[in-house]
Design a protein around this motif. Structure first.
Motif, short mmCIF file in Angstrom:
data_model
loop_
_atom_site.label_atom_id
_atom_site.label_comp_id
_atom_site.label_asym_id
_atom_site.label_seq_id
_atom_site.Cartn_x
_atom_site.Cartn_y
_atom_site.Cartn_z
N PHE A 1 11.47 -2.27 6.36
CA PHE A 1 10.74 -2.41 5.18
C PHE A 1 9.51 -3.01 5.51
CE2 PHE A 1 9.10 -4.62 1.50
CZ PHE A 1 8.76 -3.48 0.78
N SER B 1 7.40 -0.26 8.04
CA SER B 1 6.99 0.95 7.28
C SER B 1 5.96 0.57 6.19
CB SER B 1 7.94 1.28 6.04
OG SER B 1 8.75 0.95 5.39
N GLU B 2 6.19 -0.50 5.92
CA GLU B 2 4.52 -1.15 4.81
C GLU B 2 3.00 -0.77 5.28
OE1 GLU B 2 4.34 -0.95 1.46
OE2 GLU B 2 6.68 -0.13 1.43
N THR C 1 1.73 2.18 6.24
CA THR C 1 1.36 2.29 5.36
C THR C 1 -0.15 2.21 5.04
OG1 THR C 1 2.93 2.67 4.24
CG2 THR C 1 1.53 2.84 2.61
N TYR C 2 0.01 0.65 5.36
CA TYR C 2 -1.41 -0.05 5.44
C TYR C 2 -2.11 1.15 6.00
CZ TYR C 2 0.77 -2.73 1.92
OH TYR C 2 1.08 -3.79 0.89
N PRO D 1 -3.10 -2.53 -0.26
CA PRO D 1 -1.93 -3.18 -1.49
C PRO D 1 -1.64 -3.25 -2.19
CG PRO D 1 -3.60 -4.93 0.48
CD PRO D 1 -4.20 -3.67 0.13
N LEU E 1 -1.42 0.42 -3.45
CA LEU E 1 -0.65 1.30 -3.52
C LEU E 1 0.82 1.37 -3.76
CD1 LEU E 1 -1.77 2.58 0.20
CD2 LEU E 1 -2.19 3.76 -2.26
N GLN E 2 1.52 -0.67 -4.08
CA GLN E 2 2.75 -0.92 -3.55
C GLN E 2 3.20 -0.25 -5.86
OE1 GLN E 2 4.76 -2.14 -2.30
NE2 GLN E 2 3.83 -1.11 -0.54
N ILE E 3 1.44 -0.57 -6.52
CA ILE E 3 1.64 -0.13 -7.92
C ILE E 3 1.18 0.98 -7.87
CG2 ILE E 3 0.17 -1.66 -9.91
CD1 ILE E 3 -0.48 -3.76 -8.52
N TYR E 4 0.48 1.72 -7.17
CA TYR E 4 0.13 2.97 -7.51
C TYR E 4 1.50 3.97 -7.65
CZ TYR E 4 -1.92 7.79 -7.12
OH TYR E 4 -2.25 9.04 -6.48
N PHE E 5 2.03 4.08 -6.08
CA PHE E 5 3.21 4.82 -6.56
C PHE E 5 4.28 4.74 -7.55
CE2 PHE E 5 2.54 5.22 -1.24
CZ PHE E 5 1.28 5.37 -1.75
N PRO E 6 5.03 3.11 -7.69
CA PRO E 6 4.93 3.35 -8.82
C PRO E 6 4.89 4.02 -9.78
CG PRO E 6 5.60 1.77 -8.04
CD PRO E 6 4.50 2.10 -7.45
#
Length: 97
Positions: free
Chosen positions: A14, A17-18, A21-22, A42, A44-49
């Motif tokens: 995990f 993979s993060e 992504t960054y 960072p 993106l953790q909010i954007y994707f959901p």
């Protein structure tokens, strides 16, 4: 129940993979000529959901309200100055050269 070594392996995967992504977000921002945008990666953790919720909502609307359209204004506003009339046509004909 996961064994501790399996749980540790999943956590490492995990985190790696993060990091990927960054790194991709930072590379894309740099190539676009806007390296400061990488600071937002960072989030993106909010954007994707949120994007996933939007897809599910759109699918629900297509199935239950297929002719409903939520209109959003995208930069088209009433002019702030009155429109001018077009210029008068040229006295010369185009074929006069």
């Amino acid at each position: 129940m996961l064994r501790p070594e399996n749980l540790t392996a999943l956590a490492v995967v995990f985190l790696l993979s993060e990091c990927v992504t960054y790194a991709v977000a930072a590379l894309a921002a740099h190539r676009a000529g806007r390296p400061r945008l990488a600071l937002w990666a960072p989030l993106l953790q909010i954007y994707f959901p949120l994007a996933t919720i939007a897809v599910w909502r759109a699918l629900w609307q297509v199935l239950h309200r297929p002719f409903h359209w939520e209109k959003t204004r995208h930069g088209i506003f009433a002019p702030s100055t009155p429109l001018r009339s077009p210029p008068p046509p040229s006295p010369r004909r185009a074929s006069d050269g």
